[in-house]
Scaffold this motif. Structure first.
Motif, PDB file in Angstrom:
ATOM      1  N   CYS A 122       0.868  -1.185   0.000  1.00  9.19           N
ATOM      2  CA  CYS A 122       0.000   0.000   0.000  1.00  9.19           C
ATOM      3  C   CYS A 122       0.898   1.226   0.000  1.00  9.19           C
ATOM      4  O   CYS A 122       1.821   1.319   0.808  1.00  9.19           O
ATOM      5  CB  CYS A 122      -0.868  -0.033   1.250  1.00  9.19           C
ATOM      6  SG  CYS A 122      -1.670   1.524   1.694  1.00  9.19           S
ATOM      7  N   ASP A 123       0.641   2.145  -0.936  1.00 11.13           N
ATOM      8  CA  ASP A 123       1.482   3.350  -0.959  1.00 11.13           C
ATOM      9  C   ASP A 123       0.722   4.596  -0.517  1.00 11.13           C
ATOM     10  O   ASP A 123       1.154   5.715  -0.772  1.00 11.13           O
ATOM     11  CB  ASP A 123       2.115   3.541  -2.349  1.00 11.13           C
ATOM     12  CG  ASP A 123       1.067   3.818  -3.419  1.00 11.13           C
ATOM     13  OD1 ASP A 123      -0.135   3.863  -3.080  1.00 11.13           O
ATOM     14  OD2 ASP A 123       1.455   3.989  -4.597  1.00 11.13           O
ATOM     15  N   CYS A 124      -0.414   4.400   0.135  1.00  6.92           N
ATOM     16  CA  CYS A 124      -1.207   5.553   0.588  1.00  6.92           C
ATOM     17  C   CYS A 124      -0.456   6.298   1.696  1.00  6.92           C
ATOM     18  O   CYS A 124       0.108   5.680   2.598  1.00  6.92           O
ATOM     19  CB  CYS A 124      -2.544   5.098   1.161  1.00  6.92           C
ATOM     20  SG  CYS A 124      -3.576   4.255  -0.043  1.00  6.92           S
ATOM     21  N   TYR A 143      -9.341   2.403   6.702  1.00  2.00           N
ATOM     22  CA  TYR A 143      -8.674   2.264   5.416  1.00  2.00           C
ATOM     23  C   TYR A 143      -9.706   1.846   4.361  1.00  2.00           C
ATOM     24  O   TYR A 143     -10.395   0.838   4.523  1.00  2.00           O
ATOM     25  CB  TYR A 143      -7.556   1.218   5.500  1.00  2.00           C
ATOM     26  CG  TYR A 143      -6.846   1.045   4.186  1.00  2.00           C
ATOM     27  CD1 TYR A 143      -6.047   2.056   3.688  1.00  2.00           C
ATOM     28  CD2 TYR A 143      -7.020  -0.113   3.426  1.00  2.00           C
ATOM     29  CE1 TYR A 143      -5.417   1.912   2.465  1.00  2.00           C
ATOM     30  CE2 TYR A 143      -6.392  -0.259   2.210  1.00  2.00           C
ATOM     31  CZ  TYR A 143      -5.587   0.762   1.734  1.00  2.00           C
ATOM     32  OH  TYR A 143      -4.974   0.627   0.521  1.00  2.00           O
ATOM     33  N   ARG A 146      -8.062   1.133  -0.879  1.00  2.00           N
ATOM     34  CA  ARG A 146      -7.594   1.729  -2.130  1.00  2.00           C
ATOM     35  C   ARG A 146      -6.588   0.851  -2.876  1.00  2.00           C
ATOM     36  O   ARG A 146      -6.639   0.756  -4.107  1.00  2.00           O
ATOM     37  CB  ARG A 146      -6.983   3.099  -1.806  1.00  2.00           C
ATOM     38  CG  ARG A 146      -6.479   3.891  -2.984  1.00  2.00           C
ATOM     39  CD  ARG A 146      -6.063   5.296  -2.533  1.00  2.00           C
ATOM     40  NE  ARG A 146      -5.261   5.955  -3.555  1.00  2.00           N
ATOM     41  CZ  ARG A 146      -3.927   5.970  -3.573  1.00  2.00           C
ATOM     42  NH1 ARG A 146      -3.247   5.365  -2.617  1.00  2.00           N
ATOM     43  NH2 ARG A 146      -3.280   6.584  -4.533  1.00  2.00           N
ATOM     44  N   CYS A 147      -5.678   0.211  -2.151  1.00  2.00           N
ATOM     45  CA  CYS A 147      -4.607  -0.564  -2.820  1.00  2.00           C
ATOM     46  C   CYS A 147      -4.867  -2.070  -2.828  1.00  2.00           C
ATOM     47  O   CYS A 147      -4.016  -2.842  -3.272  1.00  2.00           O
ATOM     48  CB  CYS A 147      -3.262  -0.296  -2.136  1.00  2.00           C
ATOM     49  SG  CYS A 147      -2.828   1.441  -2.106  1.00  2.00           S
TER      50      CYS A 147
HETATM   51 ZN   LIG Z   1      -3.261   2.047   0.052  1.00  2.00          ZN
END
Ligand SMILES: [Zn+2]
Length: 310
Positions: A122-124, A143, A146-147
């Motif tokens: 995850c790069d959030c 969370y 998203r990823c």
């Molecule tokens: Zn993420």
């Protein structure tokens, strides 16, 4: 009569429990830590159990060795001796009881979770997530997944999350009674390692309680909401049965906020400098968390009496 009914509590607690006192060395200890210590040592001694001292220094940015040295001194001043995780071992750097020494243990646990196929990169950033959720004050950021399906490779600058399926975790808090929590609804996919490659509190604690064989967790009620996800993690890591949990009241400031490490007037070092004795500090902490009707001094060796034991 003691405000805590040990007979009623004991029916919900393991006999001869192995519990832990697990401060994070991000500042000096204050009366809130003393209160947790009163509950941990008091219950352990009342039930014929043992206390492990564990240094939760997973957050490299905020933890400092000088605070660890100070917390060992403060515990000695209070007269509280752990039965495992001796201060001398920690000082000599010979212990596995410091999270910063336990990297390989967390790697092994991560490998186990990965084998289940539900770990993803995850790069959030915190900012990304705050924008998605609106960043409400005092509300946990969930969370949004998203990823989850992006198939990112694990890489520097990316965190690792565990996909959490919806489902309720039920447990009995020894003091607060039956609890139901759905971690997927509360926090969403759980961060295991952050973008700075630091293990997160939730993951490290679940691994530690399992590897140390902790069967009673005694902590402040600000952590009640974390319990379902730690039980879930423990099960995924192969723990046959969860620990028993007891969440005790926190000491709050007159305005209702929690004490913080910068709460100068309740710092144990400040109290000590002002001439307060260890028994007075422990007695005050017990009083402020409902264990006695008056702030009478209580020596470290007498903490079991707060729980109605000899
Ligand atoms: Zn993420």
């Amino acid at each position: 009569m003691t405000p805590v009914d040990l007979a009623r509590l004991a029916a919900r607690l393991p006999a001869r429990p192995f519990t832990r006192f697990a401060p994070g060395p991000t500042g000096y200890l204050h009366l809130g830590h003393a209160a947790n210590a009163v509950w941990v040592w008091g219950l352990a001694r009342a039930l014929g159990g043992r206390v492990l001292l564990r240094v939760e220094d997973h957050d490299r940015g905020r933890c400092r060795r000088e605070y660890e040295v100070a917390l060992l001194e403060d515990l000695e001043w209070l007269g509280l001796e752990p039965d495992a995780g001796a201060p001398d071992e920690l000082r000599a750097g010979r212990s596995e009881l410091r999270q910063s020494d336990a990297g390989p243990v967390y790697e092994a646990a991560l490998t186990r979770l990965r084998a289940g196929g539900s770990v993803f990169a995850c790069d959030c950033s915190r900012k990304d997530l705050a924008e998605v959720e609106g960043d409400l004050p005092n509300q946990e950021t969930r969370y949004p997944g998203r990823c989850r399906h992006r198939g990112l490779a694990a890489a520097a600058g990316r965190g690792l999350r565990l996909r959490l399926e919806p489902g309720v975790e039920q447990f009995m808090d020894a003091r607060l009674g039956r609890q139901s929590q759905d971690p997927a609804a509360q926090c969403g996919d759980l961060l295991l390692r952050d973008r700075l490659e630091q293990w997160t509190y939730q993951f490290a604690v679940a691994v530690d309680d399992l590897r140390h064989g902790i069967d009673l967790v005694v902590r402040g009620d600000d952590l009640l909401a974390s319990t379902g996800r730690q039980i879930r993690l423990g099960r995924l890591l192969g723990r046959p049965a969860p620990a028993v949990y007891l969440h005790h009241p926190l000491i709050r400031k007159p305005g209702g906020e929690k004490l913080s490490k910068s709460s100068g007037d309740t710092g144990l070092r400040e109290l000590r400098a002002a001439g307060i004795t260890p028994a007075q500090a422990l007695g005050r902490a017990a009083y402020l968390t409902g264990l006695q009707a008056h702030p009478a001094p209580v020596a470290a060796g007498d903490l079991a009496k707060l729980f109605g034991a000899g």
